[in-house]
Design an enzyme around this catalytic site. Structure first.
Site, PDB file in Angstrom:
ATOM      1  CG  ASP A  71      -2.172  -0.843   0.956  1.00 46.96           C
ATOM      2  OD1 ASP A  71      -2.541  -1.029  -0.221  1.00 46.96           O
ATOM      3  OD2 ASP A  71      -2.761  -1.357   1.929  1.00 46.96           O
ATOM      4  CD  GLU A 148      -4.768 -11.761  13.858  1.00 44.40           C
ATOM      5  OE1 GLU A 148      -5.974 -11.433  13.739  1.00 44.40           O
ATOM      6  OE2 GLU A 148      -4.336 -12.898  13.656  1.00 44.40           O
ATOM      7  CB  CYS A 381      16.080  -7.303  -9.353  1.00 45.03           C
ATOM      8  SG  CYS A 381      17.016  -7.461  -7.830  1.00 45.03           S
ATOM      9  CG  HIS A 515      13.262  -3.716  -7.576  1.00 46.25           C
ATOM     10  ND1 HIS A 515      12.558  -4.731  -8.159  1.00 46.25           N
ATOM     11  CD2 HIS A 515      14.178  -4.302  -6.774  1.00 46.25           C
ATOM     12  CE1 HIS A 515      13.014  -5.900  -7.722  1.00 46.25           C
ATOM     13  NE2 HIS A 515      14.004  -5.664  -6.876  1.00 46.25           N
ATOM     14  CD  GLU A 517       9.992  -2.837  -9.936  1.00 45.23           C
ATOM     15  OE1 GLU A 517      10.961  -2.366 -10.584  1.00 45.23           O
ATOM     16  OE2 GLU A 517      10.059  -3.900  -9.292  1.00 45.23           O
TER      17      GLU A 517
HETATM   18  N1  GLN Z   1      17.151 -13.345  -5.879  1.00 45.16           N
HETATM   19  C1  GLN Z   1      17.991 -12.306  -6.371  1.00 45.16           C
HETATM   20  C2  GLN Z   1      18.871 -11.725  -5.295  1.00 45.16           C
HETATM   21  O1  GLN Z   1      18.597 -11.869  -4.136  1.00 45.16           O
HETATM   22  C3  GLN Z   1      17.188 -11.198  -7.039  1.00 45.16           C
HETATM   23  C4  GLN Z   1      16.320 -10.449  -6.093  1.00 45.16           C
HETATM   24  C5  GLN Z   1      15.270  -9.643  -6.784  1.00 45.16           C
HETATM   25  O2  GLN Z   1      14.971  -9.862  -7.951  1.00 45.16           O
HETATM   26  N2  GLN Z   1      14.676  -8.705  -6.093  1.00 45.16           N
HETATM   27  O3  GLN Z   1      19.855 -11.093  -5.611  1.00 45.16           O
END
Ligand code: GLN
Length: 543
Positions: A71, A148, A381, A515, A517
């Site tokens: 969120d 909870e 990633c 990332h 995004e």
């Molecule tokens: N599993 C991979 C790492 O830990 C990529 C992680 C991901 O894509 N956020 O480096």
């Protein structure tokens, strides 16, 4: 001092409380107010970082390196206010802090109890780390009636009392279902949910009622009567085609007006400026065409796992006046023979973040397809790590190239990240490090190589992007990969960590360790998504 708006949810989960909070934040901003949004999560994990994406959906990472609820992504996308660690807390985190204090002896002599110790910790959290915000919107996770969430409800009840009505407001999101066989909207679930809330001492000020169809005056009056609020404070939250229509729809139903009325603010700010949202809604409603992008991932059965990614692609579409149609494909299918044809006809391929070996070979097969068929490719990633392994095997002839994430490996083209710099601090990890909150997390700088595609895309030499990974591309293979055509075009400022690779001899092939995004917004689409979608448009014109 800030005014506090508490948002609870009732009847069923998944009504979109996060989106509702984010949209209200956007509406208040459009009236010139400064807002901050935060979320209280009732589960016992310290953060969602160790949960499976199937359990929790996406883990949203903040600049300051917190692993938080998805969120917070909505909050950032709707308001542009960067989320912080201090915007999300869980029961687990609160108990951990209270118990650490108990061990230190901070409460010496006292019996530690939910009330007042845990509720005090919640109240302190809600009021902490604020500057000059006009409004703090505080979403309570879960559904009213859950065991909870009780301490959270008790804490906000107390806060409501302490702050007074002029500084606090309670919004409750419910469902008003349409029963087709009776041809009627039913208000009873809402009545029950409000009763539940009243039983813990909270009288909602505004009811936000999710409904498929408009709620007629008569039903509104009925809800108001039974729930002890004014009919004008019963707001219909109607289903809309795009989430980016929500601010406009809420405004049309009078939500922000009702909030401002409660705080006695209507005279100063008669109308919000919603031109940005109108523009976005129009673009989303009337695109000039469409492109198909395949997302080859592994959590494709729960699309919440890729929330920010799906939104960032929509933003890339907005930037190009195009609708991006996403084909969600489970990478594992490419591990079977004669399946790669599933990628025929797509205009772009994206391999997103991911963890673990399952599906990895399928992702590598998808990268190979994109590279060989000149289809625009964006790797994120894990999607960068798989792209590097693919190039190592098929361009550099390093046949055993792999990642140590999957076990021992003769050619560790991707390996465990054991040491890196966070500002002045050196972070160190080993095979045996604990798993919670120990990845390379949050914003890091990255230098872009002059003349590279990414340098052109960003229009800057240095960028700042968010990370969440434990493994990294092994710099020792850089020369061999570059000689074969995979260029390392983004590096950490100390030149130790590869952050971006690209293939200049391809229409559009970019893979990033971070990332992007997470930072994209509908009113400010991320440059990588803007250009990736643009490349997909170009590709679609070729076929
Ligand atoms: N599993 C991979 C790492 O830990 C990529 C992680 C991901 O894509 N956020 O480096």
């Amino acid at each position: 001092m800030s005014k506090f708006i508490f948002i609870t949810g009732g009847v069923v989960s998944s009504l979109g409380k996060g989106l509702a909070s984010a949209a209200l934040g956007a509406l208040l901003q459009a009236r010139g107010y400064k807002v901050r949004l935060r979320k209280l999560d009732p589960y016992l994990n310290v953060d969602p970082g160790t949960m499976s994406p199937y359990q929790h959906g996406e883990v949203y990472v903040t600049d300051d390196g917190a692993e938080t609820d998805l969120d917070l992504g909505h909050y950032e996308r709707f308001t542009g206010v960067p989320a912080k660690r201090s915007d999300n807390v869980t029961t687990g985190q609160l108990y951990m802090d209270v118990l650490a204090r108990e061990r230190r002896g901070d409460y010496l002599g006292a019996t530690i109890q939910v009330i007042p110790h845990v509720t005090d910790a919640i109240k302190t959290f809600v009021k902490s780390d604020l500057l000059d915000e006009d409004f703090v919107l505080c979403e309570i996770g879960g559904t009213v009636g859950d065991i909870e969430s009780l301490p959270f409800l008790e804490a906000i009840r107390q806060l409501g009392n302490e702050l007074g009505r002029e500084k606090s407001l309670f919004v409750h999101l419910t469902l008003v279902p349409f029963i087709a066989s009776a041809g009627e909207l039913k208000t009873k679930p809402t009545q029950h949910s409000v009763k539940e809330l009243q039983s813990v001492g909270i009288q909602p000020d505004i009811l936000l009622c999710r409904s498929e169809v408009d709620i007629p005056e008569e039903q509104r009056r009925k809800i108001a009567l039974f729930c002890n609020i004014r009919p004008d404070a019963v707001i219909a939250a109607l289903d809309v085609k795009s989430i980016y229509n929500v601010p406009l729809s809420y405004h049309a139903e009078g939500f922000d007006n009702e909030v401002c009325r409660h705080f006695g603010l209507l005279e100063h700010f008669p109308e919000p400026d919603l031109s940005v949202w109108r523009q976005i809604s129009q673009t989303v409603a009337k695109p000039e065409g469409s492109v198909k992008v395949a997302i080859v991932g592994k959590y494709t059965s729960l699309l919440d796992s890729y929330k920010s990614l799906a939104e960032a692609l929509t933003h890339g579409g907005i930037a190009n006046n195009i609708k991006v149609e996403v084909n969600w494909i489970d990478a594992e299918i490419f591990e079977k023979d004669n399946t790669i044809h599933h990628l025929n006809g797509v205009n772009g391929i994206l391999v997103p973040g991911g963890f673990g070996e399952r599906g990895a070979e399928g992702k590598i097969a998808a990268v190979k397809f994109a590279r060989e068929r000149n289809i625009p490719y964006l790797g994120i990633c894990f999607g960068m790590q798989m792209a590097v392994i693919e190039s190592a095997r098929n361009l550099s002839g390093i046949l055993e190239a792999g990642s140590t994430e999957f076990g021992e490996c003769n050619e560790p083209v991707v390996g465990l990240l054991t040491e890196w710099k966070k500002g002045e601090i050196t972070e160190e990890r080993g095979e045996k490090s604990a798993l919670g909150g120990t990845m390379r997390l949050g914003a890091y700088e990255c230098d872009l190589t002059k003349g590279s595609r990414v340098r052109e895309i960003y229009g800057r030499d240095r960028i700042n992007e968010r990370h969440r990974h434990r493994y990294e591309v092994n710099i020792d293979y850089k020369d061999r990969l570059e000689a074969a055509g995979l260029i390392f075009s983004g590096m950490s400022p100390d030149r130790k960590l590869p952050e971006i690779v690209e293939i200049p001899d391809h229409p559009w092939f970019v893979a990033v360790q971070f990332h992007p995004e997470l930072k994209s917004k509908p009113f400010d689409p991320h440059p990588l998504f803007r250009h990736f979608v643009n490349a997909a448009v170009d590709q679609s014109r070729l076929v």
